[in-house]
Write an enzyme that holds these catalytic residues in place. Structure first.
Site, PDB file in Angstrom:
ATOM      1  N   GLU A 179       0.820  -1.218   0.000  1.00 28.35           N
ATOM      2  CA  GLU A 179       0.000   0.000   0.000  1.00 28.35           C
ATOM      3  C   GLU A 179       0.851   1.264   0.000  1.00 28.35           C
ATOM      4  O   GLU A 179       0.832   2.056   0.942  1.00 28.35           O
ATOM      5  CB  GLU A 179      -0.960   0.008   1.198  1.00 28.35           C
ATOM      6  CG  GLU A 179      -2.025  -1.056   1.085  1.00 28.35           C
ATOM      7  CD  GLU A 179      -3.099  -0.974   2.163  1.00 28.35           C
ATOM      8  OE1 GLU A 179      -2.863  -0.350   3.201  1.00 28.35           O
ATOM      9  OE2 GLU A 179      -4.184  -1.548   1.957  1.00 28.35           O
ATOM     10  N   GLU A 371      -5.494  -8.365  -1.163  1.00 29.01           N
ATOM     11  CA  GLU A 371      -6.179  -8.210   0.123  1.00 29.01           C
ATOM     12  C   GLU A 371      -7.646  -7.926  -0.156  1.00 29.01           C
ATOM     13  O   GLU A 371      -7.967  -7.078  -0.982  1.00 29.01           O
ATOM     14  CB  GLU A 371      -5.632  -7.032   0.943  1.00 29.01           C
ATOM     15  CG  GLU A 371      -4.293  -7.274   1.568  1.00 29.01           C
ATOM     16  CD  GLU A 371      -3.809  -6.100   2.413  1.00 29.01           C
ATOM     17  OE1 GLU A 371      -4.656  -5.403   3.014  1.00 29.01           O
ATOM     18  OE2 GLU A 371      -2.597  -5.875   2.448  1.00 29.01           O
TER      19      GLU A 371
HETATM   20  P1  P53 Z   1      -7.169  -3.155   9.363  1.00 26.68           P
HETATM   21  C1  P53 Z   1      -6.765   1.288   5.957  1.00 26.68           C
HETATM   22  C2  P53 Z   1      -7.434   1.353   4.764  1.00 26.68           C
HETATM   23  C3  P53 Z   1      -7.153   0.437   3.767  1.00 26.68           C
HETATM   24  C4  P53 Z   1      -6.174  -0.524   3.974  1.00 26.68           C
HETATM   25  O1  P53 Z   1      -6.894  -3.047   7.789  1.00 26.68           O
HETATM   26  C5  P53 Z   1      -5.479  -0.579   5.150  1.00 26.68           C
HETATM   27  C6  P53 Z   1      -5.780   0.326   6.147  1.00 26.68           C
HETATM   28  C7  P53 Z   1      -5.064   0.289   7.415  1.00 26.68           C
HETATM   29  O2  P53 Z   1      -5.975   0.285   8.440  1.00 26.68           O
HETATM   30  O3  P53 Z   1      -4.481  -1.448   5.343  1.00 26.68           O
HETATM   31  C8  P53 Z   1      -4.466  -2.732   4.765  1.00 26.68           C
HETATM   32  O4  P53 Z   1      -6.186  -4.146   9.880  1.00 26.68           O
HETATM   33  C9  P53 Z   1      -3.114  -3.303   5.128  1.00 26.68           C
HETATM   34  C10 P53 Z   1      -3.168  -4.415   6.126  1.00 26.68           C
HETATM   35  C11 P53 Z   1      -4.344  -4.221   7.047  1.00 26.68           C
HETATM   36  C12 P53 Z   1      -5.599  -4.325   6.223  1.00 26.68           C
HETATM   37  O5  P53 Z   1      -5.607  -3.358   5.202  1.00 26.68           O
HETATM   38  O6  P53 Z   1      -6.972  -1.803   9.890  1.00 26.68           O
HETATM   39  O7  P53 Z   1      -2.325  -3.658   4.034  1.00 26.68           O
HETATM   40  O8  P53 Z   1      -1.929  -4.459   6.788  1.00 26.68           O
HETATM   41  O9  P53 Z   1      -4.368  -5.107   8.102  1.00 26.68           O
HETATM   42  C13 P53 Z   1      -6.879  -4.201   7.005  1.00 26.68           C
HETATM   43  O10 P53 Z   1      -8.560  -3.663   9.499  1.00 26.68           O
END
Ligand code: P53
Length: 474
Positions: A179, A371
């Site tokens: 990201e 993801e």
């Molecule tokens: P969490 C925010 C918005 C979009 C992606 O997020 C993000 C985030 C960070 O909060 O991060 C990605 O764990 C990232 C992962 C993360 C996952 O999204 O806040 O690549 O490390 O865990 C989900 O729910």
């Protein structure tokens, strides 16, 4: 309605959110270790609050996380049981170079990932390796200022060369930065940057971005020199921005929001800074300092594929409404057509098809969804089972949308890895109870629990999805 026989189904994790073992076998301290849970986390990850060392009053979720450092064999075995074709994971920089600027790497750190890749191989699982997933050795932050410093390119280059040489023959797919656009929203987590009073933040962020972009291109160059079969990708937090209304002001604002993210991929996939960014940076007086070769390097070493995370679309409105959806680092207006998760994230499966099409139209390179998933609280029922139908529903609808993008729209998609196939620490909130997994982990927000693993209902569902190559989603 199927996928190619070689379509890569699997799941994705990041070292700092699952490994734990923060001080084992010579590992150095990293930015991700010192991010607390609770109310201060947001200020820390956005670079507004300097917490460079452990504070006894705080709990730090990454220290132990889900202790995959000691459980990886069993965990990978469970991934294999679901039939994973690919496992996306990341290398903890400070296991390989504890301070970041050493001459020689830490052999024990390198050996740890050898073992992970050996386990994957045992089950025919292809590793997809993120070189940098939000982590930066704390020493480089304290002594060099993180990615605001150009010297970081050299340290990162060394890390890349080391892992490309060491894991030749074991790994094929690499992602240079997780990201990369997160640098704009969470600069401490994304790039080890903490702001001082009165600094021009935009200037610092775009300078750091330039360093990461050049570092990514150099990594691509080195990868190709070391193994011509390596495939190197970029990665961004995607999710198209919708205008709230057909008011051209909303449309224009949404275009700008999309460009904030596309900017990075324009450089990594097309090999040059887009005009809109050059113009805006010039107007704002934040054009990054560049060296003579940079333009040439960026042009020559573009990526092989584009990876992205998709959780939701975004919505942009320009009238003075404070109708803002909470709970996400990306500020977004509330979209009245969508439902929202327990953490206030919109749920928009069709948005995945829209996003896939937007990205493919723009770049025409192979895409990889690395993801996607739903963070929810799970309950264990009286029979000891977790009936996570809400997770199954979320994933089913997103897989359908992705299937349409592939079969009906002709998007070239390499694979799909759900976020957190095993419950892990949330990056945004530091909570354990924001769960994404097919596998439940007994651990709570305060770090209590046995760490026992348990298959959820979705575990058996995803196994069937993979077995049928995406045709059986019931
Ligand atoms: P969490 C925010 C918005 C979009 C992606 O997020 C993000 C985030 C960070 O909060 O991060 C990605 O764990 C990232 C992962 C993360 C996952 O999204 O806040 O690549 O490390 O865990 C989900 O729910």
């Amino acid at each position: 309605m199927k996928f190619n026989d070689n379509f890569l189904w699997g799941g994705a994790t990041a070292a700092n959110q699952c490994e734990g073992g923060y001080n084992e076998d010579g590992r150095g301290l990293a930015n991700v270790d010192v991010c607390p849970t609770g109310k201060d986390r947001s200020a820390v990850i956005t670079g507004n609050l300097k917490m460079y060392d452990f504070d006894d009053d705080h709990f730090y979720p990454a220290k132990v996380a889900i202790d995959m450092y000691h459980n990886f064999r069993d965990d990978i075995k469970l991934f294999a049981e679901m039939g994973f074709k690919v496992y996306r994971m990341s290398i903890a920089w400070s296991r390989i170079f504890p301070n970041g600027d050493e001459e020689t790497p830490n052999e024990k750190g390198l050996a740890f990932y050898d073992e992970i890749f050996n386990e994957c191989k045992k089950y025919g699982i292809e590793p997809l390796v993120t070189i940098c997933h939000f982590d930066c050795p704390m020493y480089l932050i304290k002594n060099y200022g993180g990615w605001r410093n150009r010297k970081m390119i050299g340290f990162y280059e060394k890390l890349c060369r080391t892992v490309f040489e060491r894991y030749k023959g074991k790994v094929k797919y690499w992602i240079t930065f997780n990201e990369i656009n997160m640098i704009l929203h969470a600069p401490f987590m994304g790039a080890g940057i903490c702001f001082e009073e009165g600094e021009n933040r935009e200037k610092i962020k775009y300078q750091a971005a330039h360093h990461e972009l050049v570092a990514s291109a150099i990594a691509t160059k080195i990868a190709r020199e070391i193994d011509k079969d390596y495939k190197v990708g970029c990665m961004f937090a995607a999710g198209s921005a919708y205008p709230y209304s057909c008011n051209p002001k909303d449309v224009w604002e949404a275009t700008k929001v999309d460009r904030e993210s596309y900017f990075f991929i324009d450089v990594q996939a097309r090999g040059k800074y887009p005009n809109y960014a050059l113009k805006e940076m010039e107007r704002k007086g934040i054009t990054p300092v560049m060296e003579a070769d940079d333009i040439d390097i960026l042009r020559k070493y573009t990526v092989d594929f584009i990876a992205f995370s998709y959780y939701n679309s975004r919505c942009v409105r320009t009238d003075n409404s404070d109708d803002v959806a909470e709970g996400n680092l990306f500020a977004s207006a509330k979209n009245p057509y969508l439902s929202y998760s327990q953490w206030g994230w919109p749920i928009d499966p069709l948005g995945l098809r829209i996003t896939l099409n937007h990205i493919y139209d723009r770049y025409e390179k192979p895409l990889f969804i690395v993801e996607n998933g739903l963070g929810v609280k799970d309950e264990i029922n009286e029979n000891g089972e977790i009936e996570d139908d809400y997770r199954i529903d979320y994933l089913r609808e997103h897989i359908k949308a992705m299937r349409d993008a592939v079969n009906l729209d002709g998007v070239d998609l390499i694979g799909y890895t759900t976020w957190g196939p095993i419950d892990l620490v949330s990056a945004g909130s530091g909570e354990m109870e924001k769960r994404y997994g097919f596998i439940y982990v007994d651990r709570d927000n305060e770090g209590k629990g046995t760490l026992e693993r348990r298959r959820k209902k979705s575990f058996y569902w995803y196994k069937k999805v993979i077995e049928s190559n995406g045709s059986d989603l019931d």
